[in-house]
Structure formats: structure tokens, C-alpha cells
Design an enzyme around this catalytic site. Structure first.
Site, PDB file in Angstrom:
ATOM      1  N   GLY A   3      34.712  14.940  27.233  1.00  0.00           N
ATOM      2  CA  GLY A   3      34.417  16.333  27.496  1.00  0.00           C
ATOM      3  C   GLY A   3      35.689  17.144  27.516  1.00  0.00           C
ATOM      4  N   GLY A   6      38.390  24.394  30.273  1.00  0.00           N
ATOM      5  CA  GLY A   6      39.284  25.497  29.982  1.00  0.00           C
ATOM      6  C   GLY A   6      40.736  25.081  29.841  1.00  0.00           C
ATOM      7  CG  ASP A 119      33.777  24.371  39.288  1.00  0.00           C
ATOM      8  OD1 ASP A 119      32.801  25.148  39.258  1.00  0.00           O
ATOM      9  OD2 ASP A 119      34.205  23.782  38.281  1.00  0.00           O
TER      10      ASP A 119
END
Length: 453
Positions: A3, A6, A119
Site C-alpha cells: 500500500g 501521502g 488517525d
């Protein structure tokens, strides 16, 4: 490649020397984005991970720099699926809450080491094949440095956030505390309970979602969950989720530990802190948690109530019977007095009434004997019966001229009166009046013995 985000790419890797089999995840700063702010954040994430060692947090294994000068770190490879997807496969609510409680424990552990994750979302929590949740991606986490200005250390020059679990203060760019992670966990809990976001169906723009986060009050999870899920959510789980999602940080749970404790309380059948203050609710929870003792107590209470009712009924019956007995007793006493006194005196002068007078005196003696049976327990009655015995003895003796004389009966009557007054005097030796009446009985009896003898 597993994966990318940013500021980095994550690769699956294994040992190249084949000394043993081991797979890891390696996160490397993306080469084209290695600007100074990103490099600082990457180093910050690596530094944070180095402080954390918890079974529900993916562990940092190593770190370094590539030949191209790009920093990287090596992490435990977590082969799992996102928490929300995993929970949809679970057959009941309790296992979901157990997994959520484990996630809370991991976040609380990070908070104790002054790390705010910032997050928290289902995609950053993977569940392994053995059912262990693992918290990932501390890419925008913040390490609170002791001694620094709280406002400065919870702001960031690089505005990075994911709206999926962002708190209102995070959206507004305000200083953050651990209650921001509490809010994100509330969003996650809501999704696990209701199967959807607390902000409704997917919104068209980020602006709509940001407005909803800051302004809209979420509906109760039980009101929007699939119909088959709603009943277990009503009440306590609604209260817990909505308390964690308060817009004002100071109205939420003060820590993740408090949120986790309420989940544990719910699972254990104990009252939750998010519940309204109600003795009925607490009593109901106590009864549900202690069904056998409560049932036994209720049965005992019913038995006691039945026993008290029966006792009161029996006491009332006894009182009624006692009243009737006293009434009959009073009738017998009145009859004895009447036979001995009023009727005898009334027919005494009548010619040919000798047999009638003899019968009256005999019946009076029988009634006095009945009264005398209860006299030892009643001093007033004993005195009254003693007086009656002496009067009866006197009448029997005086009636000798009318062929009514019965020396033995008269003597026996006086002796019965004397015996009763001896008992009265023995019971109350300090009672001068009782002693005086005893003397009268002695004189009356002696006189009768002398006259009759």
C-alpha cells in the site's frame, strides 16, 4: 507493494539470506515527495513506534536509510483484514465489543506514553487470522513532549488528517488532546454497532462531511442499525457511543480508559457510567447480574410477607377470640354475682322459695369455681372472686333457719376465698391493702369455722 499513502510506500519483504523464513513490512519515504516537512514526519513516526511495545500495536523491528538516502523502517507484517470488515462476519455483538475493547487498550497504552494517534479508523486496524486486532499507521501521530507548550505540540504546520475519524477540534485545526482519539474511537464504535458512519450515507463533498462533524448530532446507533441489530443496541450502547461523540471535548469520556471501562461494564452486566443517573436502571442491572440471589431474596421476601400476613391474621383472630372470651367471662362473672346477690335477695322473703334459693346458691358456687380457674393470673379477678366466696359462705351459713344451711359448703367457700387472698398477698408482699384483706379473710374464715363447728 502492500500500500501507499501521502508520504510513504509499504512493501512486503522477507529475508534475502534464507537463514530462516520471516516476513516483514518496510515503509519507505516516497522518493518524489521527500520534502523537509514529510521527512520530519516520517522520522517522527519512526521515533513514536520505537516507544511502543504492545500486543495490539504493530511493532517496529528496525530502521535505516536506503542507498538513495531515503529513510525507512521495518515493521511487523500484519496479515489481516480491516476491523469493520472482520466484525461484519461475526455472528453476535459481544465479540465485536471484545475486539473494540482490545483496540481501546492499545490506544490507552499509547496515550500513557504521550502519543496521540490522530488517525484511528477501521482501515488502520487489522485483525489477524487468530482474531488479534493490530493498530497500524502512526503516520500523523503526535508525541507530546514533556515541558513543551501543549498548544504548540498538538498543532502541526502540515495539516494532515483523515475525515473518516476526525474530531470537531481536529477539523477546526484546534489543539488536540487524548479526547480527540476518544472521539475517533466513538466513530469506530458507531460503525461497528450500526454498520455505518454516524454522519449518515456517503456525502458528496468533504465540506459536507466537515460541517456534519462540527455541527450535526448523530442519531442513536439503534435508530439507524439494521432492524435485526437494533434491540441489543438500545439504551446502554447508544449512551456509550453518543457520549464518546460529544462535540465538546470536556463532555466526552475523559480518557480512552474510561470508554474501555464502560464497554467492560456493559459486557459484565454492570451499570455504565454513560447512563442517566437512575436508581431503577441500577437496580435492574443488579437484578440481571445477580439473578439467583435476587430470585432467592424475592422468594424469601414473599415468604416473609406471607408469614407476616398469616401471623397478623392469626393475631387478629386470637384478639377476636380473646375479646369474645373476655365478653363471655364478664357474662359468667355478672351471672355469678347476680345469682348470689340480686336474685337471692329478691326471693329470700318469698314463701316456699327455699328450694329455689338453694339452687341459686349452688349455681353461684359453680360459676365462682369456673372464675377461680383464671384468678391466679388476674389479681383483680382473684380479689373479686375471693370476696364473692366469702359472701357466698356467709349466705350459706345464715340461711340455716330456712333449712338452707350447709356447713361443709359454707366452710369450703370461706376457705376458697382465704386461699385466693393468700395468693394475692404473696404476689405483692408490699401491698398493705392486700395484707389488710387477707386479715379480713382470716377473721371471716375463723369465725365461720367457729360458728359452723
Amino acid at each position: 507493494e502492500l500500500g501507499h499513502g501521502g508520504m510513504g510506500v509499504v512493501y512486503l519483504a522477507e529475508r534475502a539470506d534464507e537463514a530462516f523464513e520471516k516476513q516483514v513490512a518496510i515503509k519507505v519515504v516516497r522518493g518524489g515527495f521527500a520534502a523537509e516537512p514529510l521527512m520530519q514526519r516520517f522520522h517522527e513516526e519512526r521515533r513514536i513506534l520505537a516507544t511502543l511495545d504492545h500486543p495490539n500495536i504493530a511493532r517496529l523491528l528496525d530502521a535505516g536509510t536506503t542507498d538513495d538516502g531515503l529513510p525507512y523502517f521495518v515493521m511487523e507484517h500484519v496479515d489481516g483484514i480491516p476491523l469493520d470488515v472482520y466484525c461484519e462476519r461475526l455472528p453476535s455483538l459481544a465479540p465485536r465489543l471484545v475486539l473494540f475493547h482490545q483496540v481501546c487498550a492499545a490506544v490507552q497504552y499509547a496515550h500513557q506514553r504521550l502519543v496521540i494517534h490522530r488517525d484511528l479508523k477501521a482501515r488502520n486496524i487489522l485483525v489477524t487470522a487468530d482474531g488479534t486486532p493490530k493498530l497500524l499507521d502512526f503516520g500523523i501521530a503526535k508525541l507530546l513532549e514533556p515541558g513543551l507548550d501543549p498548544e504548540e505540540q498538538t498543532r502541526t504546520g502540515l495539516r494532515v488528517l483523515t475525515l473518516e475519524g476526525a474530531s470537531p477540534e481536529q477539523v477546526r485545526g484546534e489543539p488536540l488532546t487524548v479526547t480527540s482519539d476518544v472521539y475517533a474511537l466513538g466513530v469506530l464504535l458507531y460503525r461497528l454497532l450500526a454498520g455505518r458512519s454516524p454522519y449518515g450515507p456517503a456525502r458528496r463533498t468533504d465540506a459536507d462531511l466537515m460541517r456534519a462533524i462540527c455541527e450535526d448530532t448523530p442519531e442513536r446507533p439503534s435508530a439507524v442499525a439494521p432492524a435485526e441489530r437494533r434491540r441489543p443496541l438500545q439504551g446502554e450502547l447508544d449512551w456509550i457511543a453518543l457520549k464518546a461523540l460529544r462535540k465538546e471535548p470536556d463532555r466526552r469520556y475523559g480518557s480512552v480508559e474510561q470508554l474501555a471501562d464502560d464497554i467492560q461494564r456493559y459486557l459484565g452486566g454492570r451499570p455504565v457510567a454513560a447512563a442517566p443517573d437512575s436508581w431503577r436502571y441500577r437496580a435492574r442491572k443488579f437484578a440481571a447480574r445477580n439473578r439467583v440471589p435476587v430470585a432467592a431474596g424475592a422468594l424469601l421476601a414473599l415468604s416473609l410477607a406471607a408469614g407476616v400476613t398469616a401471623t397478623l391474621w392469626q393475631a387478629r383472630r386470637a384478639e377476636e377470640q380473646r375479646a369474645r372470651a373476655e365478653h363471655r367471662f364478664a357474662d359468667v362473672r355478672a351471672l355469678a354475682t347476680s345469682l348470689m346477690g340480686e336474685l337471692h335477695d329478691a326471693i329470700e322473703a318469698l314463701p316456699g322459695a327455699t328450694a329455689a334459693r338453694s339452687l341459686l346458691l349452688k349455681r353461684a358456687c359453680e360459676r365462682l369455681d369456673v372464675l377461680a380457674l383464671d384468678a391466679p393470673d388476674d389479681p383483680a379477678l382473684a380479689e373479686e372472686v375471693a370476696t364473692a366466696y366469702h359472701r357466698l359462705g356467709t349466705v350459706m351459713h345464715a340461711a340455716g333457719s330456712a333449712s338452707l344451711g350447709d356447713a361443709a359448703a359454707a366452710r369450703a367457700s370461706h376457705r376458697k376465698g382465704l386461699a385466693l387472698r393468700k395468693a394475692i398477698a404473696a404476689r405483692s408482699p408490699e401491698d398493705l391493702e392486700a395484707r389488710s384483706r387477707l386479715v379480713e379473710s382470716l377473721i371471716a374464715t375463723a369465725y365461720a369455722e367457729d360458728q359452723i363447728g
